[in-house]
Design an enzyme around this catalytic site. Structure first.
Site, PDB file in Angstrom:
ATOM      1  N   HIS A  82     -14.828 -82.585  -5.568  1.00  0.00           N
ATOM      2  CA  HIS A  82     -13.781 -82.023  -6.434  1.00  0.00           C
ATOM      3  C   HIS A  82     -12.584 -82.943  -6.537  1.00  0.00           C
ATOM      4  O   HIS A  82     -11.931 -83.013  -7.583  1.00  0.00           O
ATOM      5  CB  HIS A  82     -13.406 -80.618  -5.968  1.00  0.00           C
ATOM      6  CG  HIS A  82     -14.438 -79.620  -6.394  1.00  0.00           C
ATOM      7  ND1 HIS A  82     -15.367 -79.106  -5.545  1.00  0.00           N
ATOM      8  CD2 HIS A  82     -14.714 -79.125  -7.621  1.00  0.00           C
ATOM      9  CE1 HIS A  82     -16.177 -78.306  -6.222  1.00  0.00           C
ATOM     10  NE2 HIS A  82     -15.798 -78.299  -7.482  1.00  0.00           N
TER      11      HIS A  82
ATOM     12  N   ARG B 239     -11.493 -73.324 -14.507  1.00  0.00           N
ATOM     13  CA  ARG B 239     -11.842 -73.120 -13.086  1.00  0.00           C
ATOM     14  C   ARG B 239     -10.739 -72.268 -12.451  1.00  0.00           C
ATOM     15  O   ARG B 239      -9.773 -72.797 -11.919  1.00  0.00           O
ATOM     16  CB  ARG B 239     -11.933 -74.463 -12.371  1.00  0.00           C
ATOM     17  CG  ARG B 239     -13.141 -75.326 -12.743  1.00  0.00           C
ATOM     18  CD  ARG B 239     -13.121 -76.604 -11.921  1.00  0.00           C
ATOM     19  NE  ARG B 239     -14.401 -77.278 -11.893  1.00  0.00           N
ATOM     20  CZ  ARG B 239     -14.713 -78.359 -12.605  1.00  0.00           C
ATOM     21  NH1 ARG B 239     -13.828 -78.895 -13.423  1.00  0.00           N
ATOM     22  NH2 ARG B 239     -15.901 -78.935 -12.482  1.00  0.00           N
TER      23      ARG B 239
ATOM     24  N   ARG C 198     -14.132 -68.963 -15.776  1.00  0.00           N
ATOM     25  CA  ARG C 198     -15.167 -68.865 -14.738  1.00  0.00           C
ATOM     26  C   ARG C 198     -14.610 -68.021 -13.605  1.00  0.00           C
ATOM     27  O   ARG C 198     -13.483 -68.260 -13.149  1.00  0.00           O
ATOM     28  CB  ARG C 198     -15.544 -70.249 -14.223  1.00  0.00           C
ATOM     29  CG  ARG C 198     -16.597 -70.138 -13.133  1.00  0.00           C
ATOM     30  CD  ARG C 198     -17.136 -71.452 -12.731  1.00  0.00           C
ATOM     31  NE  ARG C 198     -16.171 -72.207 -11.938  1.00  0.00           N
ATOM     32  CZ  ARG C 198     -16.413 -73.430 -11.472  1.00  0.00           C
ATOM     33  NH1 ARG C 198     -17.552 -74.027 -11.767  1.00  0.00           N
ATOM     34  NH2 ARG C 198     -15.523 -74.063 -10.755  1.00  0.00           N
TER      35      ARG C 198
ATOM     36  N   GLU D  15     -26.673 -73.733 -12.236  1.00  0.00           N
ATOM     37  CA  GLU D  15     -26.410 -74.789 -11.262  1.00  0.00           C
ATOM     38  C   GLU D  15     -27.263 -74.635 -10.008  1.00  0.00           C
ATOM     39  O   GLU D  15     -27.347 -75.540  -9.193  1.00  0.00           O
ATOM     40  CB  GLU D  15     -24.909 -74.906 -10.933  1.00  0.00           C
ATOM     41  CG  GLU D  15     -24.199 -73.623 -10.641  1.00  0.00           C
ATOM     42  CD  GLU D  15     -22.677 -73.786 -10.502  1.00  0.00           C
ATOM     43  OE1 GLU D  15     -22.161 -74.903 -10.468  1.00  0.00           O
ATOM     44  OE2 GLU D  15     -22.015 -72.737 -10.399  1.00  0.00           O
TER      45      GLU D  15
ATOM     46  N   ARG E   6     -22.935 -83.789  -2.728  1.00  0.00           N
ATOM     47  CA  ARG E   6     -22.058 -84.508  -3.658  1.00  0.00           C
ATOM     48  C   ARG E   6     -20.809 -85.054  -2.965  1.00  0.00           C
ATOM     49  O   ARG E   6     -20.071 -85.839  -3.532  1.00  0.00           O
ATOM     50  CB  ARG E   6     -21.695 -83.625  -4.867  1.00  0.00           C
ATOM     51  CG  ARG E   6     -20.910 -82.393  -4.516  1.00  0.00           C
ATOM     52  CD  ARG E   6     -20.915 -81.376  -5.647  1.00  0.00           C
ATOM     53  NE  ARG E   6     -19.663 -81.356  -6.391  1.00  0.00           N
ATOM     54  CZ  ARG E   6     -19.300 -80.384  -7.219  1.00  0.00           C
ATOM     55  NH1 ARG E   6     -20.086 -79.356  -7.449  1.00  0.00           N
ATOM     56  NH2 ARG E   6     -18.158 -80.435  -7.845  1.00  0.00           N
TER      57      ARG E   6
ATOM     58  N   CYS F  37     -21.057 -78.219 -18.704  1.00  0.00           N
ATOM     59  CA  CYS F  37     -19.658 -78.311 -18.302  1.00  0.00           C
ATOM     60  C   CYS F  37     -19.483 -79.146 -17.028  1.00  0.00           C
ATOM     61  O   CYS F  37     -18.394 -79.253 -16.500  1.00  0.00           O
ATOM     62  CB  CYS F  37     -19.036 -76.927 -18.125  1.00  0.00           C
ATOM     63  SG  CYS F  37     -19.816 -75.972 -16.815  1.00  0.00           S
TER      64      CYS F  37
HETATM   65  C1  PEP Z   1     -20.635 -77.933 -11.758  1.00  0.00           C
HETATM   66  O1  PEP Z   1     -21.137 -77.658 -10.669  1.00  0.00           O
HETATM   67  O2  PEP Z   1     -21.118 -78.755 -12.559  1.00  0.00           O
HETATM   68  C2  PEP Z   1     -19.380 -77.290 -12.180  1.00  0.00           C
HETATM   69  C3  PEP Z   1     -18.900 -77.435 -13.388  1.00  0.00           C
HETATM   70  O3  PEP Z   1     -18.714 -76.587 -11.224  1.00  0.00           O
HETATM   71  P1  PEP Z   1     -17.823 -77.243 -10.081  1.00  0.00           P
HETATM   72  O4  PEP Z   1     -17.796 -78.725 -10.303  1.00  0.00           O
HETATM   73  O5  PEP Z   1     -16.481 -76.627 -10.161  1.00  0.00           O
HETATM   74  O6  PEP Z   1     -18.572 -76.858  -8.849  1.00  0.00           O
HETATM   75 MG    MG Z   2     -20.435 -75.914  -9.539  1.00  0.00          MG
END
Ligand code: PEP
Ligand code: MG
Length: 588
Positions: A192, A299, A335, A434, A468, A505
């Site tokens: 993030h 978000r 969301r 996801e 990630r 997204c």
């Molecule tokens: C994603 O997982 O692609 C998403 C848009 O949500 P976040 O990055 O906030 O987990």
């Molecule tokens: Mg996500």
């Protein structure tokens, strides 16, 4: 000491400025060699830090005098005594003088030595002293680092942020006008922190483990967010080279900006809606809403994370209304709270989890704490009366979760109707794709969802089994994997068959190298950080639909990620360079 440090490129662009350390602790401190003539300055820094910690401790002691029992207030006397102990001070100074280390290192070493002595003592109260000592050390180092940082951040000059991690909460405290680049020890391209850096348009390199040890606050550095490189103490030639690149970059940015308000269509007229991702109402204030089709991902959790307690329903209504007003009639996709994983809520106790990203997060958490969900959905419903609001559910794993949310939504709508509170009865409920297992069951989910939005950041993480946030495996986190593309195609095809819209997204929606492929796979809605809108639009305006479909078909047939990347390099990059009429930009 290495001067060129290689990490993961997380946000493009180049920055040149002094490094400033953030979030340092006693376990993780900057280290540098002190020259002979630098010793007096280190001693002066020690006096300054002792004075500051004394002031803070005394103030705290006074503040707590009424609340604590007398003997408990004396804990602070014990700390003050250590702080002013002549032997302690002499030992720290000696460490600097004899070993020519900076004061932070000297403190760390002396405290570790003392701690060892106290910890070995029989008397438990003496062992307690070890904790006091450590606390004093932490406060002294904190004061030293804060004052170093102040020298660079308080005078309105540009600087580079360096820390273990760039946390979502940092975005709120940083001086956006002067932070030029970000470099962190941990994290991957899709953490993030990296997403935030990209959406703030700040060049960023992550995963340089040794950054806090090898650099010092105030040292000049270059952050190369295209190559994933940080150069410490650059030579005059390196500086000149990067100044030239900065200049070129600005020319490219101008060309990209020219298309900002042009239609988002392929040259043969296929419209693709480009929407913006927002992390809060603040983002909407700085967004030119006319340059996009609306907000494809709001978000909401970031507004929750910035606070000290849950926002009330009315506070949420006010926030969502401001977002709707900012969108001026365009859709805003709220969301629901997506906390858990790497997004903790300070004021909400979450259990320690071995694998938080596989744990209690997103809609799972909200369905276990329905109050959170009720309050948020009621607030969104109330705000929906102002325009076009949509609700999007994160981390959906099964159809039954959507069924349960629908029941809640219907119940809330009935309550509002009964009490005469206005809302949009047609409000759409969407599902994020996801969690990989949702893909094969989409035909069951689509009939009860109004739209789907693919969260590729998490989807790719789960498909590839690559964390990630883990820089050790960051290189393997590659959304160009043909398996990922095939899954994306399946989602688009199933949504089209069900007559429902499918958007993307996740970060790849804002990655212009992906644009022709995503259009070719069938996506007609892409939602991204606003900084990427012009770049993606220019790319979209460069390939006809037939060309996009041909590229996607070829990519889908490939057997390796590198083959897909070669396709991008050979077929997409040359046209992009022609479009820019500028020197080739390095492909990631
Ligand atoms: C994603 O997982 O692609 C998403 C848009 O949500 P976040 O990055 O906030 O987990
Ligand atoms: Mg996500």
């Amino acid at each position: 000491m290495a001067r060129k440090l290689k990490g993961t490129a997380a946000a493009r662009g180049v920055a040149i400025a002094p490094i400033v350390h953030f979030h340092t602790t006693l376990d993780h401190i900057p280290t540098w060699k002190v020259k002979d003539d630098g010793v007096p300055a280190e001693k002066a820094r020690l006096s300054g830090a002792i004075a500051e910690v004394t002031t803070n401790l005394t103030a705290l002691q006074q503040e707590l005098a009424g609340a604590l029992a007398k003997h408990d207030v004396r804990i602070y006397d014990a700390q003050l005594a250590i702080l002013h102990d002549a032997t302690f001070r002499r030992d720290v100074e000696q460490e600097v003088t004899q070993h020519r280390v900076n004061l932070e290192v000297a403190l760390q070493r002396v405290i570790a030595r003392y701690e060892g002595v106290f910890a070995a003592m029989e008397n438990p109260s003496m062992r307690e002293r070890a904790a006091d000592l450590r606390d004093i050390g932490r406060q002294l180092v904190g004061a030293l680092i804060a004052s170093e940082r102040q020298k660079y951040t308080a005078n309105g000059s540009d600087y580079l942020f360096a820390a273990d991690e760039f946390l979502p909460s940092d975005a709120g405290i940083l001086d956006r006008a002067h932070i030029r680049g970000i470099v962190t020890a941990h994290g991957g391209k899709y953490s993030h922190g990296a997403i935030l850096a990209r959406s703030l348009g700040i060049p960023c390199v992550v995963g340089i483990e040794q950054i806090m040890l090898e650099s010092a606050t105030g040292g000049m550095a270059i952050v190369d967010g295209d190559a994933g490189l940080v150069i410490l103490q650059p030579t005059p030639e390196e500086l000149a080279d990067y100044e030239r690149r900065l200049h070129e970059q600005r020319a490219i940015d101008r060309r990209i900006e020219e298309v900002r308000f042009q239609p988002s269509v392929t040259p043969d007229g296929t419209a693709v809606q480009l929407l913006a991702n927002a992390e809060g109402v603040r983002d909407l204030e700085s967004l030119e809403i006319e340059a996009c089709a609306g907000i494809g991902l709001f978000r909401t959790e970031f507004a929750f994370m910035e606070r000290r307690q849950f926002p009330t329903e009315d506070e949420q209504v006010a926030m969502y209304r401001r977002a709707m007003e900012g969108a001026r009639g365009r859709p805003v996709t709220f969301r629901t709270l997506d906390v858990g994983g790497d997004k903790p809520l300070g004021y909400f106790r979450m259990p320690e989890e071995r694998n938080p990203v596989l744990g209690w997060r997103g809609i799972r958490l909200c369905l276990d704490w329905p109050d959170i969900l009720y309050t948020q959905m009621r607030a969104i419903l109330r705000a929906s009366a102002l325009g076009h609001a949509r609700i999007l559910l994160p981390m959906v794993t099964t159809r039954s979760e959507v069924v349960r949310v629908r029941e809640v939504l219907d119940q809330l709508a009935a309550d509002l109707k009964a009490t005469g509170v206005p809302f949009d009865p047609e409000i759409e409920l969407g599902v994020m794709v996801e969690v990989p297992v949702l893909v094969p069951v989409l035909p069951d989910v689509l009939p009860i969802a109004d739209f789907v939005s693919v969260g590729t950041n998490d989807l790719v993480q789960y498909l590839l089994a690559i964390d990630r946030d883990n820089q050790r495996v960051a290189k393997m986190y590659d959304p160009f994997h043909p398996g990922v593309l095939r899954v994306l195609q399946q989602i688009a095809t199933m949504a089209a068959a069900a007559g429902k819209s499918a958007s993307i997204c996740g970060e790849i929606a804002g990655d212009h190298w992906f644009t022709p492929l995503l259009v070719g796979l069938g996506y007609r809605e892409l939602s991204m950080a606003p900084v990427f809108l012009p770049r993606v639009k220019l790319m979209l305006r460069s390939f006809t639909l037939v060309e996009c479909q041909d590229l996607a078909t070829r990519a889908l047939a490939m057997q390796s990620t590198s083959a897909v990347r070669r396709l991008v390099q050979d077929e997409i990059q040359p046209r992009w360079v022609r479009q820019l009429g500028a020197p080739a930009e390095t492909k990631r």
